[in-house]
Design an enzyme around this catalytic site. Sequence first.
Site, PDB file in Angstrom:
ATOM      1  N   SER A  26       0.852  -1.192   0.000  1.00  0.00           N
ATOM      2  CA  SER A  26       0.000   0.000   0.000  1.00  0.00           C
ATOM      3  C   SER A  26       0.885   1.239   0.000  1.00  0.00           C
ATOM      4  O   SER A  26       2.097   1.164   0.247  1.00  0.00           O
ATOM      5  CB  SER A  26      -0.896   0.004   1.236  1.00  0.00           C
ATOM      6  N   LYS A  97      -3.873  -7.203  -5.349  1.00  0.00           N
ATOM      7  CA  LYS A  97      -4.276  -7.268  -3.944  1.00  0.00           C
ATOM      8  C   LYS A  97      -5.631  -6.579  -3.815  1.00  0.00           C
ATOM      9  O   LYS A  97      -5.798  -5.442  -4.273  1.00  0.00           O
ATOM     10  CB  LYS A  97      -3.253  -6.548  -3.067  1.00  0.00           C
ATOM     11  N   GLU A 177      -4.440 -16.178   1.680  1.00  0.00           N
ATOM     12  CA  GLU A 177      -3.237 -16.008   2.508  1.00  0.00           C
ATOM     13  C   GLU A 177      -3.593 -15.865   3.979  1.00  0.00           C
ATOM     14  O   GLU A 177      -3.853 -14.758   4.457  1.00  0.00           O
ATOM     15  CB  GLU A 177      -2.438 -14.774   2.053  1.00  0.00           C
ATOM     16  N   LYS A 219      -1.374 -19.197  -0.208  1.00  0.00           N
ATOM     17  CA  LYS A 219      -0.148 -18.501   0.174  1.00  0.00           C
ATOM     18  C   LYS A 219       0.023 -18.711   1.669  1.00  0.00           C
ATOM     19  O   LYS A 219      -0.759 -18.207   2.480  1.00  0.00           O
ATOM     20  CB  LYS A 219      -0.214 -17.008  -0.165  1.00  0.00           C
ATOM     21  N   SER A 261       7.458 -14.677   2.837  1.00  0.00           N
ATOM     22  CA  SER A 261       8.712 -14.673   3.594  1.00  0.00           C
ATOM     23  C   SER A 261       8.481 -14.263   5.040  1.00  0.00           C
ATOM     24  O   SER A 261       9.209 -14.690   5.947  1.00  0.00           O
ATOM     25  CB  SER A 261       9.753 -13.769   2.934  1.00  0.00           C
ATOM     26  N   GLY A 262       7.477 -13.411   5.297  1.00  0.00           N
ATOM     27  CA  GLY A 262       7.032 -13.132   6.658  1.00  0.00           C
ATOM     28  C   GLY A 262       8.068 -12.549   7.585  1.00  0.00           C
ATOM     29  O   GLY A 262       8.039 -12.810   8.787  1.00  0.00           O
ATOM     30  N   SER A 289       6.108 -16.639  -2.943  1.00  0.00           N
ATOM     31  CA  SER A 289       5.443 -15.376  -3.263  1.00  0.00           C
ATOM     32  C   SER A 289       6.030 -14.338  -2.313  1.00  0.00           C
ATOM     33  O   SER A 289       5.415 -13.940  -1.327  1.00  0.00           O
ATOM     34  CB  SER A 289       3.926 -15.482  -3.086  1.00  0.00           C
TER      35      SER A 289
END
Length: 337
Positions: A26, A97, A177, A219, A261-262, A289
């Site tokens: 965003s 998104k 996700e 995801k 990947s977080g 992703s």
Amino acid sequence: MSIEQLAETAQAMVAPGKGIIAIDESTSTIQKRFDSVGIECTEENRRAYREMLLGTPNLGDHISGAILFDETIRQSTKNGVPFTKLMMDNGIIPGIKVDKGTHALAGFPGEVVTEGLDGLRARLEEYYRLGARFAKWRAVINIGDDIPTGTGIDANAHALARYAALCQEQGLVPMVEPEVIMDGSHDIDTCYEVTEVTLRSLFASLYEHNVMLEGTILKASMVIPGTTSGEKASIEEVAAATLQCLKSTVPATLPGIVFLSGGQSDEDATAHLDAMNRMGPKPWPLSFSYGRAMQSAALKLWAQDLTGNIDAARKTVFERARDNGLAALGQWNKSAA
């Protein structure tokens, strides 16, 4: 769009040795990233940054799709080529998104639910016209004292399922996700338990809403200790726990799973994916992703000289895509990276 066409798109998203690049930040999120490297967050700088990423030569060799933000799917290159056309000409499927971010879940302190279902049907119809062929919705599951609750998990699973059904109605492959957040002092066993319950709730909800799994992509977050737990799990431990959790919860009819990947380091995200793909046969392809894990090094290079460093930044983007593409095949060699 028929289920066959949705399934074909989903399978292309997880083609062997390819994954998804997430550039769907965003405006407020990308401002934080630009601030960290001293770049003014203007619309033109955001457009130029996305063009740097998407214009990477041969990116389609290792990237099957890219998740865009609302602003980005409407933008074009400096020469006037719409980003969606640039992507499709290079074999990269445009994605979008569509959620409106997380908000506090009333009555459940510490838990959040993702909003954005109001008006979603019309927005999906427009995004399809703009060239998108898949969409993404992120739910957030926090781990802490007495959370998550069953209500919090089920509320997010229900929203994901409603979104997914609307996507398929409009001819878009839904990427669902449910991110179990790394932040916290929980150990790897707690992360496993929460991830397992979350995925069971998700797939039950998808079934209840008549979502066709053959045209859906998951995801997923990896099963990993909390960032403040003091526990350090090895690459193999994370890979084995994640794979076991997925095998116990995810139907084999799903075309594929891509990982976020977080907050992991670039190298850890690649190493975990590679280790999972070395662990014998699986019911579905496992790919990536990644957002920050694909972009962070390139952003730092590009920020030093927005015009002079484009080639160097793109080289880094390609190398990250190549390394993760190899990891999706279980063929990444850390020493050669």
